[in-house]
Write a protein that holds these residues in place. Structure first.
Motif, PDB file in Angstrom:
ATOM      1  N   SER A  37       3.046  -1.876  -0.366  1.00  0.00           N
ATOM      2  CA  SER A  37       2.835  -3.285  -0.715  1.00  0.00           C
ATOM      3  C   SER A  37       4.008  -4.155  -0.276  1.00  0.00           C
ATOM      4  O   SER A  37       3.878  -5.380  -0.196  1.00  0.00           O
ATOM      5  CB  SER A  37       2.629  -3.423  -2.229  1.00  0.00           C
ATOM      6  OG  SER A  37       3.786  -3.019  -2.933  1.00  0.00           O
ATOM      7  N   LEU A 243      -5.766   6.124   4.977  1.00  0.00           N
ATOM      8  CA  LEU A 243      -6.199   5.093   4.031  1.00  0.00           C
ATOM      9  C   LEU A 243      -6.005   3.701   4.622  1.00  0.00           C
ATOM     10  O   LEU A 243      -4.993   3.438   5.281  1.00  0.00           O
ATOM     11  CB  LEU A 243      -5.384   5.183   2.729  1.00  0.00           C
ATOM     12  CG  LEU A 243      -5.686   6.331   1.776  1.00  0.00           C
ATOM     13  CD1 LEU A 243      -4.685   6.314   0.616  1.00  0.00           C
ATOM     14  CD2 LEU A 243      -7.110   6.243   1.236  1.00  0.00           C
ATOM     15  N   GLU A 246      -4.885  -1.813   2.615  1.00  0.00           N
ATOM     16  CA  GLU A 246      -5.254  -2.568   1.416  1.00  0.00           C
ATOM     17  C   GLU A 246      -5.496  -1.631   0.230  1.00  0.00           C
ATOM     18  O   GLU A 246      -5.177  -1.965  -0.912  1.00  0.00           O
ATOM     19  CB  GLU A 246      -6.509  -3.405   1.669  1.00  0.00           C
ATOM     20  CG  GLU A 246      -6.361  -4.468   2.741  1.00  0.00           C
ATOM     21  CD  GLU A 246      -6.444  -3.891   4.148  1.00  0.00           C
ATOM     22  OE1 GLU A 246      -6.022  -4.585   5.094  1.00  0.00           O
ATOM     23  OE2 GLU A 246      -6.913  -2.728   4.292  1.00  0.00           O
ATOM     24  N   GLU A 247      -6.045  -0.461   0.498  1.00  0.00           N
ATOM     25  CA  GLU A 247      -6.310   0.499  -0.577  1.00  0.00           C
ATOM     26  C   GLU A 247      -5.033   1.223  -0.995  1.00  0.00           C
ATOM     27  O   GLU A 247      -4.844   1.542  -2.170  1.00  0.00           O
ATOM     28  CB  GLU A 247      -7.357   1.517  -0.113  1.00  0.00           C
ATOM     29  CG  GLU A 247      -7.816   2.456  -1.214  1.00  0.00           C
ATOM     30  CD  GLU A 247      -8.930   3.387  -0.749  1.00  0.00           C
ATOM     31  OE1 GLU A 247      -9.293   4.294  -1.521  1.00  0.00           O
ATOM     32  OE2 GLU A 247      -9.434   3.209   0.387  1.00  0.00           O
ATOM     33  N   LEU A 248      -4.147   1.471  -0.027  1.00  0.00           N
ATOM     34  CA  LEU A 248      -2.900   2.182  -0.314  1.00  0.00           C
ATOM     35  C   LEU A 248      -1.917   1.312  -1.097  1.00  0.00           C
ATOM     36  O   LEU A 248      -1.265   1.784  -2.033  1.00  0.00           O
ATOM     37  CB  LEU A 248      -2.258   2.641   0.998  1.00  0.00           C
ATOM     38  CG  LEU A 248      -0.914   3.374   0.912  1.00  0.00           C
ATOM     39  CD1 LEU A 248      -1.034   4.651   0.093  1.00  0.00           C
ATOM     40  CD2 LEU A 248      -0.394   3.687   2.314  1.00  0.00           C
ATOM     41  N   SER A 251      -1.164   1.211  -5.144  1.00  0.00           N
ATOM     42  CA  SER A 251      -1.788   2.319  -5.872  1.00  0.00           C
ATOM     43  C   SER A 251      -0.727   3.204  -6.530  1.00  0.00           C
ATOM     44  O   SER A 251       0.312   3.493  -5.943  1.00  0.00           O
ATOM     45  CB  SER A 251      -2.626   3.168  -4.916  1.00  0.00           C
ATOM     46  OG  SER A 251      -3.094   4.338  -5.576  1.00  0.00           O
ATOM     47  N   PRO A 254      -1.520   7.320  -4.834  1.00  0.00           N
ATOM     48  CA  PRO A 254      -1.852   7.277  -3.408  1.00  0.00           C
ATOM     49  C   PRO A 254      -2.185   8.644  -2.823  1.00  0.00           C
ATOM     50  O   PRO A 254      -3.051   8.750  -1.946  1.00  0.00           O
ATOM     51  CB  PRO A 254      -0.591   6.695  -2.766  1.00  0.00           C
ATOM     52  CG  PRO A 254       0.514   7.035  -3.720  1.00  0.00           C
ATOM     53  CD  PRO A 254      -0.111   6.934  -5.074  1.00  0.00           C
ATOM     54  N   LEU A 257      -5.802   9.564  -3.676  1.00  0.00           N
ATOM     55  CA  LEU A 257      -6.750   8.777  -2.874  1.00  0.00           C
ATOM     56  C   LEU A 257      -6.824   9.305  -1.446  1.00  0.00           C
ATOM     57  O   LEU A 257      -7.915   9.422  -0.870  1.00  0.00           O
ATOM     58  CB  LEU A 257      -6.334   7.307  -2.870  1.00  0.00           C
ATOM     59  CG  LEU A 257      -6.350   6.579  -4.222  1.00  0.00           C
ATOM     60  CD1 LEU A 257      -5.896   5.134  -4.042  1.00  0.00           C
ATOM     61  CD2 LEU A 257      -7.745   6.633  -4.843  1.00  0.00           C
ATOM     62  N   GLU A 261     -10.021  11.492   0.884  1.00  0.00           N
ATOM     63  CA  GLU A 261     -10.560  11.066   2.173  1.00  0.00           C
ATOM     64  C   GLU A 261     -10.833  12.243   3.104  1.00  0.00           C
ATOM     65  O   GLU A 261     -11.820  12.244   3.835  1.00  0.00           O
ATOM     66  CB  GLU A 261      -9.588  10.097   2.854  1.00  0.00           C
ATOM     67  CG  GLU A 261      -9.494   8.736   2.196  1.00  0.00           C
ATOM     68  CD  GLU A 261     -10.773   7.928   2.370  1.00  0.00           C
ATOM     69  OE1 GLU A 261     -11.371   7.995   3.463  1.00  0.00           O
ATOM     70  OE2 GLU A 261     -11.174   7.244   1.408  1.00  0.00           O
TER      71      GLU A 261
END
Length: 691
Positions: A37, A243, A246-248, A251, A254, A257, A261
């Motif tokens: 981020s 990933l 935006e999804e990572l 989080s 991480p 997630l 995948e």
């Protein structure tokens, strides 16, 4: 209260597991989401950049750890170099930082537990785990170390599966985005990541419990550093590559997630379980490390003496209890995650001071400062470590600086209101001042010499060769030291350009200045001289006594007369003071053995006298017997004689003649042959010929 010693139970893999396990938690399972981020895909580069200044700190800490393997690690180093006030700041602050880090790890574990069960009483589970780890720690470092090895082995296996399974699924457009970065964002993010790497250094607080710390501490920490960097970088590449950013970004799970995948639901479950193991690992390793800070500070009177008390199996029970109680208090009363993020600035400050400590120790020219590992590129790498740490403190922001300032103020206040009136030592920095005409603290030199005695010899130290080639004087009647040293100096003058009178004068000066140690009715005169090629010794046995006048520092330097039973004169080359002190320390430790005095007085021959000093470790004297078990050596040149690898013929005594061994020296019936080498090889030789 007598000082109790912690047991040396930690081996190389224990060191690696503790160092690696203290880092592979938040750094892998939480930080990639938070750093994404801030720096996007380029957060991978932040993991690389963050490791660069860390290397300087680790090099410095490893050097200090091999020179001073004592409980408390960084506290002990700062105290003995910069003085007790700085040591108090570093000790209390580092202990609190570890408390917050352990609490943060337990909270992270709770977050991953909620992946399985959302309505768990997470806080109570975290408290229960803290208590359980404390109970395991009370059973000793060996039990905690064994648990740590299991946790780290399982963790690395799963991380290997994660990285290996994720690489084929990388989307190259996402990977290429790593190199499209904002340099300011990448550097700022590296400051946050740097703190996760810092866990690698916590094992040094356990250095007193490490077997052969001169080998196992640097090797274990460097292996852990390499593995941690590799896992962080490759793991973050996998997360970025599979990933969407935006999804990572942001989080807290991480790794789970990302595993979903390319490994599916079962992979996510396995990685989540690994995350729980990782947080358990850092909590266990942190518990071991944190509990040693109170032990070290208690020994030094910085905090109440009760915290140095050990159980029968060598565990610091009250230090463990106060650590567990503090962790529980943080879990119940504070926002541990927020505090842990702010604590990085203080850790960086301690790392900067560790780099400064190496500079001070080296420039103080203390002979007994004898690290088994010396950090390279001195002093440039250490100044870089100081500068980069201070720069990253600024990057972390004002809140982190203010929090760390609060810890400094707390340490100063504790020192002035409690510790100052109980502490009488100063740091090595005063030895540096002494070079500028100021005073120094002699107790540090004595303390480092005690550490030398505990660490023992190094592989290449010529202790056995020196004993084997030593000259033995077996006095037939009572004599004075003055009479004996005249004969000793005459013999030693054959090894140096100095005359016998000059050598005698130096030995006598050592007696007058208090530089000659006396212990267990044995005197150890020692010198370092220019021009001598290797250490030489004279062993003097005085069964009827030898009178000697020595300086007694406890009576304002007055000369006192003592009667001793032996004198071991050691003369070494001027260029290697540390080796000289290690040999001297080995002799002193042998003298302190309970059976030494009786063995010494009952020895019948020169060979027996020498064998007593070596305690038959790596040393054997045998007689060539043409009709006995050693007949294979009769009338054989040394280069044809069959000795095990690792054995060396140091000396041959033929009747009353001393023969210096060479390749073409022929062994004859009746020769007394002195063989030295590593203990295993000598023991093999002993068994082979029934000696």
């Amino acid at each position: 209260m007598a000082k109790q010693k912690l047991k040396k139970e930690l081996r190389l893999f224990d060191v690696f597991a503790i160092a690696a396990g203290t880092s592979l938690s938040a750094g892998f399972f939480i930080l990639p989401g938070l750093t994404a981020s801030l720096a996007g895909e380029a957060m991978v580069l932040s993991f690389v950049i963050a490791a660069i200044p860390l290397v300087a700190a680790i090099l410095a800490i490893v050097e200090l750890g091999t020179a001073m393997p004592r409980a408390g690690g960084l506290y002990y180093f700062l105290d003995r170099t910069l003085g007790p006030m700085v040591g108090t700041i570093g000790g209390i602050g580092s202990w609190l930082i570890l408390i917050f880090k352990i609490a943060f790890a337990l909270i992270g574990m709770g977050a991953y537990l909620q992946v399985f069960y959302q309505h768990l009483p997470v806080t109570m589970i975290e408290v229960g785990i803290a208590i359980a780890l404390g109970v395991i720690a009370i059973y000793g470092a060996k039990k905690s170390g064994a648990l740590q090895i299991i946790l780290v082995v399982v963790l690395l296996a799963v991380l290997g599966l994660f990285i290996g399974g994720g690489m084929p699924s990388l989307q190259m457009d996402r990977v290429n985005a790593i190199f499209d970065f904002d340099i300011d964002a990448v550097i700022a993010t590296s400051g946050l990541i740097y703190i996760s790497y810092g866990g690698l250094t916590k094992v040094v607080s356990l250095s007193e419990e490490i077997q052969n710390p001169e080998r196992n501490l640097p090797l274990g920490m460097f292996l852990a550093l390499g593995v941690t960097i590799l896992v962080f970088v490759l793991g973050s590449i996998v997360m970025v590559g599979v990933l969407p950013i935006e999804e990572l970004s942001g989080s807290l799970i991480p790794a789970t997630l990302a595993a979903r995948e390319f490994l599916g639901g079962w992979g996510a479950i396995v990685v989540t379980a690994a995350a729980i193991i990782a947080f358990l690992s850092v909590s266990n390793a942190g518990m071991m490390s944190a509990s040693r800070f109170p032990v070290a500070m208690s020994r030094d009177h910085v905090i109440p003496r009760i915290f140095m008390k050990l159980t029968g199996n060598g565990a610091p029970i009250y230090s463990i209890l106060i650590t567990v109680v503090s962790i529980i208090a943080v879990l119940l009363l504070f926002d541990a995650a927020a505090i842990a993020k702010l604590a990085g600035a203080f850790q960086l400050l301690v790392f900067a001071m560790a780099c400064l400590a190496v500079i001070i120790m080296r420039e103080s020219h203390i002979d007994a400062y004898d690290p088994g590992y010396k950090s390279p590129l001195y002093p440039w790498v250490h100044w870089f470590g100081i500068g980069s740490s201070l720069y990253l403190i600024n990057v972390l922001g004002m809140k982190a600086i203010l929090f760390s300032s609060g810890l400094v103020i707390l340490g100063v206040a504790w020192y002035y209101f409690y510790a100052r009136k109980r502490v009488i030592r100063t740091g090595a920095i005063y030895h540096l001042f002494e070079r500028l005409g100021k005073f120094r603290y002699e107790g540090l030199n004595a303390e480092l010499r005690d550490i030398l005695k505990e660490k023992g010899l190094r592989k290449d130290d010529p202790f056995h060769e020196t004993i084997a080639r030593s000259h033995v004087m077996n006095l037939k009647k009572a004599e004075t030291f003055d009479e004996v040293v005249t004969d000793v100096a005459e013999w030693l003058s054959g090894f140096t350009e100095l005359g016998a009178e000059d050598i005698k004068a130096k030995f006598m000066e050592g007696n007058r200045t208090g530089a000659t140690p006396v212990t267990h009715n044995i005197i150890l005169p020692h010198l370092r001289l220019e021009g001598i090629k290797r250490p030489v010794m004279v062993l003097v046995r005085a069964v009827d006594g030898m009178t000697v006048s020595i300086n007694n520092p406890l009576t304002d330097g007055a000369m006192e007369e003592e009667t001793v039973k032996a004198a071991f004169f050691l003369v070494s080359p001027l260029k290697d003071p540390a080796q000289h002190l290690r040999i001297l320390a080995k002799i002193a430790s042998r003298i302190e053995d309970d059976e030494f005095t009786a063995d010494w007085e009952n020895a019948d021959t020169e060979e027996e006298i020498k064998r007593i000093l070596t305690k038959e470790e790596g040393f054997i004297i045998f007689s060539v017997d043409k009709d006995g078990s050693t007949a294979a050596f009769h009338d054989v040149c040394l280069y044809d004689a069959e000795f095990p690898d690792g054995c060396l013929v140091a000396m041959i005594r033929r009747t009353d003649e001393l023969v210096i061994p060479r390749g073409d020296t022929r062994l004859l019936h009746g020769d007394q042959v002195t063989v030295i080498g590593d203990p295993r090889s000598v023991e093999k030789f002993r068994k082979q010929y029934g000696l």
